[in-house]
Scaffold this motif. Structure first.
Motif, mmCIF file in Angstrom:
data_model
loop_
_atom_site.group_PDB
_atom_site.id
_atom_site.type_symbol
_atom_site.label_atom_id
_atom_site.label_comp_id
_atom_site.label_asym_id
_atom_site.label_seq_id
_atom_site.Cartn_x
_atom_site.Cartn_y
_atom_site.Cartn_z
ATOM 1 N N ILE A 6 0.868 -1.180 0.000
ATOM 2 C CA ILE A 6 0.000 0.000 0.000
ATOM 3 C C ILE A 6 0.904 1.230 0.000
ATOM 4 C CG2 ILE A 6 -1.815 1.250 1.248
ATOM 5 C CD1 ILE A 6 -2.381 -1.557 2.644
ATOM 6 N N VAL A 7 0.830 2.026 -1.050
ATOM 7 C CA VAL A 7 1.655 3.225 -1.152
ATOM 8 C C VAL A 7 0.736 4.436 -1.220
ATOM 9 C CG1 VAL A 7 3.431 4.440 -2.456
ATOM 10 C CG2 VAL A 7 3.409 1.953 -2.438
ATOM 11 N N TYR A 8 0.971 5.413 -0.349
ATOM 12 C CA TYR A 8 0.080 6.566 -0.317
ATOM 13 C C TYR A 8 0.848 7.882 -0.434
ATOM 14 C CZ TYR A 8 1.705 7.107 4.464
ATOM 15 O OH TYR A 8 2.510 7.279 5.565
ATOM 16 N N GLY A 9 0.174 8.860 -1.005
ATOM 17 C CA GLY A 9 0.657 10.240 -1.006
ATOM 18 C C GLY A 9 -0.379 11.096 -0.306
ATOM 19 N N SER A 10 0.035 11.789 0.746
ATOM 20 C CA SER A 10 -0.932 12.478 1.600
ATOM 21 C C SER A 10 -0.293 13.716 2.213
ATOM 22 C CB SER A 10 -1.396 11.505 2.697
ATOM 23 O OG SER A 10 -2.324 12.123 3.558
ATOM 24 N N THR A 11 -0.928 14.860 2.078
ATOM 25 C CA THR A 11 -0.359 16.096 2.633
ATOM 26 C C THR A 11 -0.891 16.402 4.019
ATOM 27 O OG1 THR A 11 -0.018 17.028 0.427
ATOM 28 C CG2 THR A 11 -0.113 18.597 2.253
ATOM 29 N N THR A 12 -2.198 16.307 4.202
ATOM 30 C CA THR A 12 -2.768 16.658 5.519
ATOM 31 C C THR A 12 -3.157 15.425 6.325
ATOM 32 O OG1 THR A 12 -5.042 16.886 4.693
ATOM 33 C CG2 THR A 12 -3.645 18.841 4.572
ATOM 34 N N GLY A 13 -2.832 14.237 5.802
ATOM 35 C CA GLY A 13 -3.011 13.021 6.586
ATOM 36 C C GLY A 13 -4.275 12.211 6.293
ATOM 37 N N ASN A 14 -5.157 12.731 5.442
ATOM 38 C CA ASN A 14 -6.401 11.985 5.199
ATOM 39 C C ASN A 14 -6.166 10.676 4.453
ATOM 40 O OD1 ASN A 14 -7.987 13.873 6.490
ATOM 41 N ND2 ASN A 14 -8.398 15.053 4.643
ATOM 42 N N THR A 15 -5.412 10.751 3.368
ATOM 43 C CA THR A 15 -5.155 9.521 2.600
ATOM 44 C C THR A 15 -4.249 8.583 3.385
ATOM 45 O OG1 THR A 15 -5.413 10.841 0.593
ATOM 46 C CG2 THR A 15 -4.465 8.646 0.325
ATOM 47 N N GLU A 63 -7.994 24.092 -11.568
ATOM 48 C CA GLU A 63 -8.507 23.791 -12.908
ATOM 49 C C GLU A 63 -7.855 22.513 -13.441
ATOM 50 O OE1 GLU A 63 -11.101 25.257 -14.310
ATOM 51 O OE2 GLU A 63 -11.123 26.297 -12.381
ATOM 52 N N ASP A 64 -6.546 22.373 -13.149
ATOM 53 C CA ASP A 64 -5.822 21.173 -13.583
ATOM 54 C C ASP A 64 -5.755 20.172 -12.443
ATOM 55 O OD1 ASP A 64 -5.245 22.260 -16.058
ATOM 56 O OD2 ASP A 64 -3.469 23.280 -15.272
ATOM 57 N N ILE A 65 -5.664 18.906 -12.796
ATOM 58 C CA ILE A 65 -5.494 17.866 -11.786
ATOM 59 C C ILE A 65 -4.027 17.808 -11.369
ATOM 60 C CG2 ILE A 65 -5.568 15.382 -11.360
ATOM 61 C CD1 ILE A 65 -7.867 15.311 -13.476
ATOM 62 N N GLU A 66 -3.784 17.923 -10.076
ATOM 63 C CA GLU A 66 -2.423 17.742 -9.562
ATOM 64 C C GLU A 66 -2.421 16.621 -8.546
ATOM 65 O OE1 GLU A 66 -0.685 21.348 -8.041
ATOM 66 O OE2 GLU A 66 -1.316 22.478 -9.812
ATOM 67 N N LEU A 67 -1.461 15.699 -8.708
ATOM 68 C CA LEU A 67 -1.309 14.641 -7.721
ATOM 69 C C LEU A 67 -0.646 15.204 -6.469
ATOM 70 C CD1 LEU A 67 -1.705 13.060 -10.413
ATOM 71 C CD2 LEU A 67 -0.203 11.318 -9.465
ATOM 72 N N GLN A 68 -0.879 14.591 -5.366
ATOM 73 C CA GLN A 68 -0.203 14.987 -4.126
ATOM 74 C C GLN A 68 1.316 14.935 -4.380
ATOM 75 O OE1 GLN A 68 1.750 13.155 -1.882
ATOM 76 N NE2 GLN A 68 1.770 14.750 -0.322
ATOM 77 N N ASP A 69 2.029 15.930 -3.881
ATOM 78 C CA ASP A 69 3.446 16.139 -4.227
ATOM 79 C C ASP A 69 4.329 14.891 -4.145
ATOM 80 O OD1 ASP A 69 3.032 18.755 -4.773
ATOM 81 O OD2 ASP A 69 3.867 19.519 -2.890
ATOM 82 N N ASP A 70 4.225 14.151 -3.045
ATOM 83 C CA ASP A 70 5.117 12.993 -2.844
ATOM 84 C C ASP A 70 4.885 11.908 -3.891
ATOM 85 O OD1 ASP A 70 6.046 14.219 -0.535
ATOM 86 O OD2 ASP A 70 4.532 13.241 0.722
ATOM 87 N N PHE A 71 3.679 11.899 -4.467
ATOM 88 C CA PHE A 71 3.344 10.831 -5.403
ATOM 89 C C PHE A 71 3.832 11.130 -6.820
ATOM 90 C CE2 PHE A 71 0.777 6.964 -4.990
ATOM 91 C CZ PHE A 71 0.757 6.531 -6.300
ATOM 92 N N VAL A 72 4.179 12.393 -7.080
ATOM 93 C CA VAL A 72 4.512 12.800 -8.450
ATOM 94 C C VAL A 72 5.718 12.043 -9.031
ATOM 95 C CG1 VAL A 72 5.218 14.746 -9.901
ATOM 96 C CG2 VAL A 72 3.377 15.038 -8.224
ATOM 97 N N PRO A 73 6.853 11.939 -8.280
ATOM 98 C CA PRO A 73 7.996 11.203 -8.852
ATOM 99 C C PRO A 73 7.661 9.739 -9.156
ATOM 100 C CG PRO A 73 8.642 12.375 -6.849
ATOM 101 C CD PRO A 73 7.155 12.481 -6.945
ATOM 102 N N LEU A 74 6.847 9.149 -8.296
ATOM 103 C CA LEU A 74 6.444 7.750 -8.505
ATOM 104 C C LEU A 74 5.573 7.635 -9.766
ATOM 105 C CD1 LEU A 74 6.177 4.866 -7.503
ATOM 106 C CD2 LEU A 74 4.469 5.629 -5.859
#
Ligand SMILES: Cc1cc2nc3c(=O)[nH]c(=O)nc-3n(C[C@H](O)[C@H](O)[C@H](O)COP(=O)(O)O)c2cc1C
Length: 146
Positions: A6-15, A63-74
């Motif tokens: 299970i790999v998650y990207g989460s900024t405020t802890g919800n995911t 307007e654009d979809i952005e992935l949570q920052d930590d998930f972007v390189p993956l």
């Protein structure tokens, strides 16, 4: 014992919370689980040794979809993750007031299936804080089809 990553990207802890609920539900169903933040894992060979992969990612942008920052390189190097033929499910937190509700979930699903991953369940899109019962029910469905 079957093994899930299970790999998650989460900024405020919800995911991140949702990922922990998914892990606990799979454990209860007899799965061995490894839960990792996307910032602590690289794409190369990520899926190796796992029977099931779950990606969790929140959505940002406007307007654009952005992935949570930590998930972007993956996401950018997902082709190196060894997803071809791998069982997969995707979840994430978002907010229905945005144009692209949980757009990151759709983007990850689309890219991963394009790389040959096999979806075992429809995605889980969470509006606001994750409810343990809802996440557990979804994880049980995933486990039943994996
Ligand atoms: C600036 C900003 C942009 C956001 N953009 C979106 C979006 O486009 N789609 C969406 O579903 N949610 C959007 N959200 C909501 C977050 O995804 C939501 O708060 C989520 O619970 C965060 O999860 P996390 O704590 O796991 O990072 C946005 C939130 C903020 C503050």
């Amino acid at each position: 014992m079957a093994k899930a990553l299970i790999v998650y990207g989460s900024t405020t802890g919800n995911t991140e919370t949702a990922a922990s609920y998914v892990g606990a539900a799979l454990n209860k169903k007899g799965w061995e689980t490894v839960v990792k933040s996307a910032e602590d894992i690289s794409a190369k060979g990520l899926a190796e040794g796992f029977d099931l992969v779950l990606f969790g990612c929140s959505t940002w942008g406007d307007e654009d979809i952005e992935l949570q920052d930590d998930f972007v390189p993956l996401f950018d190097e997902l082709d190196q993750a060894g997803l071809s033929g791998k069982k997969l499910a995707v979840f994430g937190c978002g907010d229905t007031s945005y144009t692209h509700f949980c757009g990151a979930v759709d983007a990850i699903e689309e890219k991963a299936t394009g790389l040959g991953a096999v979806l075992v369940a429809g995605s889980l899109k969470i509006d606001g804080d994750p409810e343990r019962d809802d996440v557990t029910a979804w994880a049980e469905e995933v486990a039943a089809h994996a």
